[in-house]
Design an enzyme around this catalytic site. Sequence first.
Site, short mmCIF file in Angstrom:
data_model
loop_
_atom_site.label_atom_id
_atom_site.label_comp_id
_atom_site.label_asym_id
_atom_site.label_seq_id
_atom_site.Cartn_x
_atom_site.Cartn_y
_atom_site.Cartn_z
N TRP A 78 15.03 3.22 2.85
CA TRP A 78 16.32 2.87 3.44
C TRP A 78 16.60 3.79 4.61
O TRP A 78 16.98 4.95 4.43
CB TRP A 78 17.44 2.97 2.41
CG TRP A 78 17.40 1.88 1.38
CD1 TRP A 78 16.50 0.87 1.26
CD2 TRP A 78 18.34 1.70 0.33
NE1 TRP A 78 16.79 0.08 0.20
CE2 TRP A 78 17.93 0.56 -0.41
CE3 TRP A 78 19.47 2.37 -0.08
CZ2 TRP A 78 18.62 0.09 -1.51
CZ3 TRP A 78 20.16 1.92 -1.19
CH2 TRP A 78 19.74 0.78 -1.88
N MET A 81 20.00 5.66 4.94
CA MET A 81 20.36 6.66 3.94
C MET A 81 19.20 7.63 3.69
O MET A 81 19.30 8.80 4.01
CB MET A 81 20.78 5.97 2.63
CG MET A 81 22.04 5.16 2.79
SD MET A 81 22.77 4.52 1.27
CE MET A 81 21.45 3.71 0.45
N CYS A 82 18.14 7.14 3.11
CA CYS A 82 17.05 8.00 2.66
C CYS A 82 16.19 8.57 3.79
O CYS A 82 15.41 9.48 3.57
CB CYS A 82 16.17 7.25 1.66
SG CYS A 82 17.06 6.75 0.18
N LEU A 83 16.35 8.05 4.99
CA LEU A 83 15.69 8.62 6.16
C LEU A 83 16.67 9.44 6.99
O LEU A 83 16.43 10.61 7.27
CB LEU A 83 15.07 7.52 7.03
CG LEU A 83 14.34 7.99 8.28
CD1 LEU A 83 13.11 8.82 7.92
CD2 LEU A 83 13.93 6.79 9.13
#
Length: 175
Positions: A78, A81-83
């Site tokens: 994602w 968010m996760c990056l």
Amino acid sequence: MVINNVTALAKTARAYGVPTILTTISAKRGGEIFKQVQAVFPDQKPIDRSFINSWEDGRIVEAVKKTGRKKLVIAALWTEMCLAMPAIHAMGDGFDVYVVTDASGGASPEAHDMAIRRLVAAGAQPITCLGMAGELQRDWARTERLGEVAQILIEHAGASGAVLGWELDNEAKRA
């Protein structure tokens, strides 16, 4: 496409000995890593985290610091968010961050695009999985890892990989 590209990125990292840290998020609830990526690093157990921002997990920060590297190459499922969150956080801690745009995906094209714009504005360097392979290879005359790189391109670079495979087949026939 994201699975293809993150697998190419993982294979490139393995080919060049780039320290690689795999993470999952709530794996028992379905947040497992793609099996294609795990297959590239079969002996590595991903760090299972609960934080959306992986940089808030001390185990991950410690694993990164153990590599001794100050440049991070990050891909995530994602982008928004996760990056974005750990990349911006790591840059705040003094790391140079390269975000692999085509090995990460957002909840929508707009979410991905806005996250990449945010990351670039914050100082991250965008790169693609094949761009990463090219930067590490640098010169086709360097033959140490050429076979591995060519195979990655053939398997993951779509039409460009098919053309490379065709060229290599023709070259072998002429030899």
